[in-house]
Design a protein around this motif. Structure first.
Motif, PDB file in Angstrom:
ATOM      1  N   HIS A 147     -37.023  13.177 -22.937  1.00 12.74           N
ATOM      2  CA  HIS A 147     -37.483  14.341 -22.184  1.00 12.74           C
ATOM      3  C   HIS A 147     -38.735  13.920 -21.409  1.00 12.74           C
ATOM      4  CE1 HIS A 147     -34.927  16.939 -24.756  1.00 12.74           C
ATOM      5  NE2 HIS A 147     -35.234  16.050 -25.671  1.00 12.74           N
ATOM      6  N   LEU A 148     -38.678  14.021 -20.092  1.00  4.68           N
ATOM      7  CA  LEU A 148     -39.767  13.531 -19.260  1.00  4.68           C
ATOM      8  C   LEU A 148     -40.506  14.687 -18.601  1.00  4.68           C
ATOM      9  CD1 LEU A 148     -37.940  10.508 -17.609  1.00  4.68           C
ATOM     10  CD2 LEU A 148     -39.156  10.622 -19.785  1.00  4.68           C
ATOM     11  N   PRO A 149     -41.784  14.526 -18.313  1.00  7.00           N
ATOM     12  CA  PRO A 149     -42.570  15.606 -17.693  1.00  7.00           C
ATOM     13  C   PRO A 149     -41.972  16.042 -16.356  1.00  7.00           C
ATOM     14  CG  PRO A 149     -43.994  13.839 -18.471  1.00  7.00           C
ATOM     15  CD  PRO A 149     -42.593  13.334 -18.573  1.00  7.00           C
ATOM     16  N   GLY A 150     -41.874  17.372 -16.164  1.00  7.62           N
ATOM     17  CA  GLY A 150     -41.410  17.905 -14.887  1.00  7.62           C
ATOM     18  C   GLY A 150     -39.946  17.685 -14.604  1.00  7.62           C
ATOM     19  N   GLN A 151     -39.161  17.293 -15.594  1.00  7.06           N
ATOM     20  CA  GLN A 151     -37.731  17.066 -15.401  1.00  7.06           C
ATOM     21  C   GLN A 151     -36.956  17.938 -16.364  1.00  7.06           C
ATOM     22  OE1 GLN A 151     -36.390  13.074 -14.568  1.00  7.06           O
ATOM     23  NE2 GLN A 151     -34.676  13.286 -15.984  1.00  7.06           N
ATOM     24  N   VAL A 152     -35.924  18.605 -15.850  1.00  9.30           N
ATOM     25  CA  VAL A 152     -35.149  19.524 -16.681  1.00  9.30           C
ATOM     26  C   VAL A 152     -34.172  18.771 -17.576  1.00  9.30           C
ATOM     27  CG1 VAL A 152     -33.483  21.409 -16.659  1.00  9.30           C
ATOM     28  CG2 VAL A 152     -35.371  21.410 -15.034  1.00  9.30           C
ATOM     29  N   ALA A 153     -33.299  17.983 -16.970  1.00  7.72           N
ATOM     30  CA  ALA A 153     -32.279  17.279 -17.737  1.00  7.72           C
ATOM     31  C   ALA A 153     -32.884  16.075 -18.445  1.00  7.72           C
ATOM     32  CB  ALA A 153     -31.148  16.834 -16.819  1.00  7.72           C
ATOM     33  N   ALA A 154     -32.547  15.917 -19.725  1.00 11.16           N
ATOM     34  CA  ALA A 154     -33.023  14.762 -20.479  1.00 11.16           C
ATOM     35  C   ALA A 154     -32.230  13.522 -20.084  1.00 11.16           C
ATOM     36  CB  ALA A 154     -32.879  15.022 -21.972  1.00 11.16           C
ATOM     37  N   GLY A 197     -19.120  12.136  -5.595  1.00 15.91           N
ATOM     38  CA  GLY A 197     -19.277  11.410  -6.842  1.00 15.91           C
ATOM     39  C   GLY A 197     -20.467  10.475  -6.880  1.00 15.91           C
ATOM     40  N   ALA A 198     -21.222  10.403  -5.764  1.00 12.07           N
ATOM     41  CA  ALA A 198     -22.405   9.543  -5.724  1.00 12.07           C
ATOM     42  C   ALA A 198     -23.588  10.274  -6.361  1.00 12.07           C
ATOM     43  CB  ALA A 198     -22.729   9.168  -4.283  1.00 12.07           C
ATOM     44  N   ILE A 199     -24.437   9.524  -7.071  1.00 12.54           N
ATOM     45  CA  ILE A 199     -25.605  10.131  -7.685  1.00 12.54           C
ATOM     46  C   ILE A 199     -26.641  10.412  -6.613  1.00 12.54           C
ATOM     47  CG2 ILE A 199     -27.471   9.819  -9.352  1.00 12.54           C
ATOM     48  CD1 ILE A 199     -24.764  10.290 -10.595  1.00 12.54           C
ATOM     49  N   ARG A 200     -27.151  11.634  -6.620  1.00 13.30           N
ATOM     50  CA  ARG A 200     -28.173  12.031  -5.647  1.00 13.30           C
ATOM     51  C   ARG A 200     -29.266  12.832  -6.336  1.00 13.30           C
ATOM     52  NH1 ARG A 200     -26.364  17.204  -3.722  1.00 13.30           N
ATOM     53  NH2 ARG A 200     -25.102  18.124  -5.386  1.00 13.30           N
ATOM     54  N   SER A 201     -30.333  13.149  -5.606  1.00 14.75           N
ATOM     55  CA  SER A 201     -31.422  13.960  -6.131  1.00 14.75           C
ATOM     56  C   SER A 201     -31.173  15.418  -5.758  1.00 14.75           C
ATOM     57  CB  SER A 201     -32.767  13.489  -5.554  1.00 14.75           C
ATOM     58  OG  SER A 201     -33.812  14.322  -5.987  1.00 14.75           O
ATOM     59  N   ALA A 202     -31.074  16.271  -6.779  1.00 18.26           N
ATOM     60  CA  ALA A 202     -30.821  17.694  -6.553  1.00 18.26           C
ATOM     61  C   ALA A 202     -32.068  18.510  -6.878  1.00 18.26           C
ATOM     62  CB  ALA A 202     -29.656  18.174  -7.417  1.00 18.26           C
ATOM     63  N   LEU A 203     -32.255  19.597  -6.147  1.00 20.11           N
ATOM     64  CA  LEU A 203     -33.341  20.541  -6.409  1.00 20.11           C
ATOM     65  C   LEU A 203     -32.882  21.550  -7.453  1.00 20.11           C
ATOM     66  CD1 LEU A 203     -34.253  21.226  -2.684  1.00 20.11           C
ATOM     67  CD2 LEU A 203     -35.786  20.142  -4.327  1.00 20.11           C
ATOM     68  N   VAL A 204     -33.678  21.758  -8.486  1.00 14.99           N
ATOM     69  CA  VAL A 204     -33.371  22.777  -9.490  1.00 14.99           C
ATOM     70  C   VAL A 204     -34.531  23.762  -9.521  1.00 14.99           C
ATOM     71  CG1 VAL A 204     -32.847  23.266 -11.897  1.00 14.99           C
ATOM     72  CG2 VAL A 204     -31.986  21.173 -10.843  1.00 14.99           C
ATOM     73  N   PHE A 205     -34.309  24.958  -8.970  1.00 13.64           N
ATOM     74  CA  PHE A 205     -35.346  25.987  -8.942  1.00 13.64           C
ATOM     75  C   PHE A 205     -35.465  26.640 -10.308  1.00 13.64           C
ATOM     76  CE2 PHE A 205     -34.048  25.682  -4.488  1.00 13.64           C
ATOM     77  CZ  PHE A 205     -35.290  25.545  -3.889  1.00 13.64           C
ATOM     78  N   PHE A 249     -39.854  24.161  -8.899  1.00 13.72           N
ATOM     79  CA  PHE A 249     -38.587  23.437  -8.957  1.00 13.72           C
ATOM     80  C   PHE A 249     -38.830  22.056  -9.538  1.00 13.72           C
ATOM     81  CE2 PHE A 249     -40.349  22.235  -4.842  1.00 13.72           C
ATOM     82  CZ  PHE A 249     -40.127  20.859  -4.798  1.00 13.72           C
ATOM     83  N   THR A 250     -37.762  21.432 -10.000  1.00 12.68           N
ATOM     84  CA  THR A 250     -37.788  20.041 -10.419  1.00 12.68           C
ATOM     85  C   THR A 250     -36.718  19.308  -9.627  1.00 12.68           C
ATOM     86  OG1 THR A 250     -36.198  20.374 -12.214  1.00 12.68           O
ATOM     87  CG2 THR A 250     -38.533  20.637 -12.750  1.00 12.68           C
ATOM     88  N   ARG A 251     -36.762  17.994  -9.683  1.00 10.48           N
ATOM     89  CA  ARG A 251     -35.713  17.189  -9.062  1.00 10.48           C
ATOM     90  C   ARG A 251     -34.927  16.493 -10.157  1.00 10.48           C
ATOM     91  NH1 ARG A 251     -34.486  16.458  -4.013  1.00 10.48           N
ATOM     92  NH2 ARG A 251     -35.875  17.185  -2.362  1.00 10.48           N
ATOM     93  N   GLU A 252     -33.605  16.612 -10.082  1.00  4.32           N
ATOM     94  CA  GLU A 252     -32.733  16.045 -11.093  1.00  4.32           C
ATOM     95  C   GLU A 252     -31.671  15.160 -10.448  1.00  4.32           C
ATOM     96  OE1 GLU A 252     -33.579  16.753 -14.171  1.00  4.32           O
ATOM     97  OE2 GLU A 252     -35.077  18.211 -13.483  1.00  4.32           O
ATOM     98  N   ASP A 253     -31.285  14.096 -11.129  1.00  2.00           N
ATOM     99  CA  ASP A 253     -30.179  13.257 -10.674  1.00  2.00           C
ATOM    100  C   ASP A 253     -28.867  13.929 -11.051  1.00  2.00           C
ATOM    101  OD1 ASP A 253     -31.976  11.420  -9.737  1.00  2.00           O
ATOM    102  OD2 ASP A 253     -31.742  10.021 -11.410  1.00  2.00           O
ATOM    103  N   ALA A 254     -27.959  14.042 -10.087  1.00  2.00           N
ATOM    104  CA  ALA A 254     -26.664  14.679 -10.342  1.00  2.00           C
ATOM    105  C   ALA A 254     -25.661  14.145  -9.328  1.00  2.00           C
ATOM    106  CB  ALA A 254     -26.773  16.203 -10.212  1.00  2.00           C
ATOM    107  N   PRO A 255     -24.369  14.111  -9.678  1.00  5.22           N
ATOM    108  CA  PRO A 255     -23.361  13.654  -8.720  1.00  5.22           C
ATOM    109  C   PRO A 255     -23.174  14.657  -7.586  1.00  5.22           C
ATOM    110  CG  PRO A 255     -22.315  14.472 -10.715  1.00  5.22           C
ATOM    111  CD  PRO A 255     -23.785  14.444 -10.988  1.00  5.22           C
TER     112      PRO A 255
END
Length: 314
Positions: A220-227, A134-142, A124-130
């Motif tokens: 594009h960062l290492p270990g991160q899905v969304a640019a 509407g608050a930005i949080r850290s989401a798990l993306v499997f 999994f990676t961790r991505e910032d998402a609302p």
């Protein structure tokens, strides 16, 4: 993994029909079964956008990106998320479904995509998402890989890139934000993002009217899905902008941190940094921005923009 599971990829059924045969609940996105060795995963493109989810096939077509559960605050490795991460140790199969209808009598219809397993190298990676507020949080993306025959449809593609092994920066055209929510329906976070988008577009047009070339950096960062994308990059002046829809202290402090993060990855030695605001903030906040070595750029009543340069060090 479960011989009793005889559903073929592409089959369509409701959650209730699945629960009656193989167990598991019918309300959540991740539903472990206590009757059969299965964890049922549900992706719903119509709902995903509300929370910034990235569910879908990555561009390389080998990995299905699936956002974990938890609609408010940072997502944690607990409950359903743990059942996904540890499905091998628990002897469970991950079985993925995608919604193909809206709400209807008897429940939404879902299409069975197939059996998957979490990627062994990058589970999994961790991505910032609302979040839901509407608050930005850290989401798990499997990162899920097929564990057998699966149905692969272009309509199930994700809109983000797959996780990168190394960093990469590319200069791209400015991505226009599309505002679809009315003020009455929009969440506070959605309203803020729309104000930022409108401010960014106004300033882009203002710069281009003066003959400046304006782009964005896509990082594009290492270990991160969304640019990551900078709000604007003035190619002519070599300046990176972070826009905020509010002149509150919290927003300005966040902008300063984001700019420092961008500068670490943008391949422009000596890149200039600027905070773009909808109005002039208090003198103390202007000093906060300029003392960090950044410019404070703000919109004036006439629709033009003013600038206070960074503090000079004697």
């Amino acid at each position: 993994m479960s011989e009793s599971f005889d559903l073929e990829p592409g089959a369509v059924l409701t959650r209730g029909e699945r629960a009656a045969r193989w167990g598991g609940g019918t309300q959540r996105g991740i539903e472990p079964s206590t009757r059969t060795p299965n964890v049922f995963l549900y992706a719903d493109p119509a709902e995903a956008g509300k929370f910034g989810y990235v569910d879908g096939w990555a561009p390389d077509g080998d990995v299905f990106l699936y956002t974990g559960e938890g609609s408010e605050g940072d997502q944690q490795l607990a409950q359903g998320n743990v059942s996904v991460l540890e499905h091998r140790r628990q002897g469970r199969a991950l079985r993925l479904f995608v919604a193909v209808s809206g709400k209807q009598r008897g429940g939404k219809l879902h299409r069975y995509v197939g059996e998957f397993e979490v990627d062994r190298d990058i589970p999994f990676t961790r991505e910032d998402a609302p979040d839901a507020l509407g608050a930005i949080r850290s989401a798990l993306v499997f990162r899920l890989r097929p564990a057998g025959s699966v149905e692969h449809r272009e309509s199930d593609a994700s809109h983000v890139d797959t996780a990168m092994i190394g960093p990469r920066a590319e200069l791209v055209g400015v991505e226009r934000a599309v505002a679809v929510e009315s003020d009455r329906k929009a969440t506070p976070g959605g309203k803020a993002r729309r104000r930022e988008a409108e401010l960014t577009e106004q300033y882009r047009a203002w710069l281009e009217a003066q003959g400046h070339e304006v782009k964005q950096w896509k990082l594009h960062l290492p270990g991160q899905v969304a640019a990551l994308r900078t709000d604007l990059f003035d190619v002519t002046a070599g300046e990176i902008y972070e826009a905020k829809g509010s002149i509150a202290r919290e927003s300005i402090r966040m902008a300063i941190g984001q700019l420092l993060d961008y500068r670490r990855h943008v391949p422009v030695p000596g890149a200039v940094l600027a905070v773009l605001l909808p109005a002039r903030p208090s003198d103390d906040l202007v000093d906060l921005v300029t003392s960090a070595g950044m410019s404070c750029v703000y919109r004036q009543d006439a629709g033009s923009f003013a600038r206070v340069g960074p503090a000079t060090v004697s």
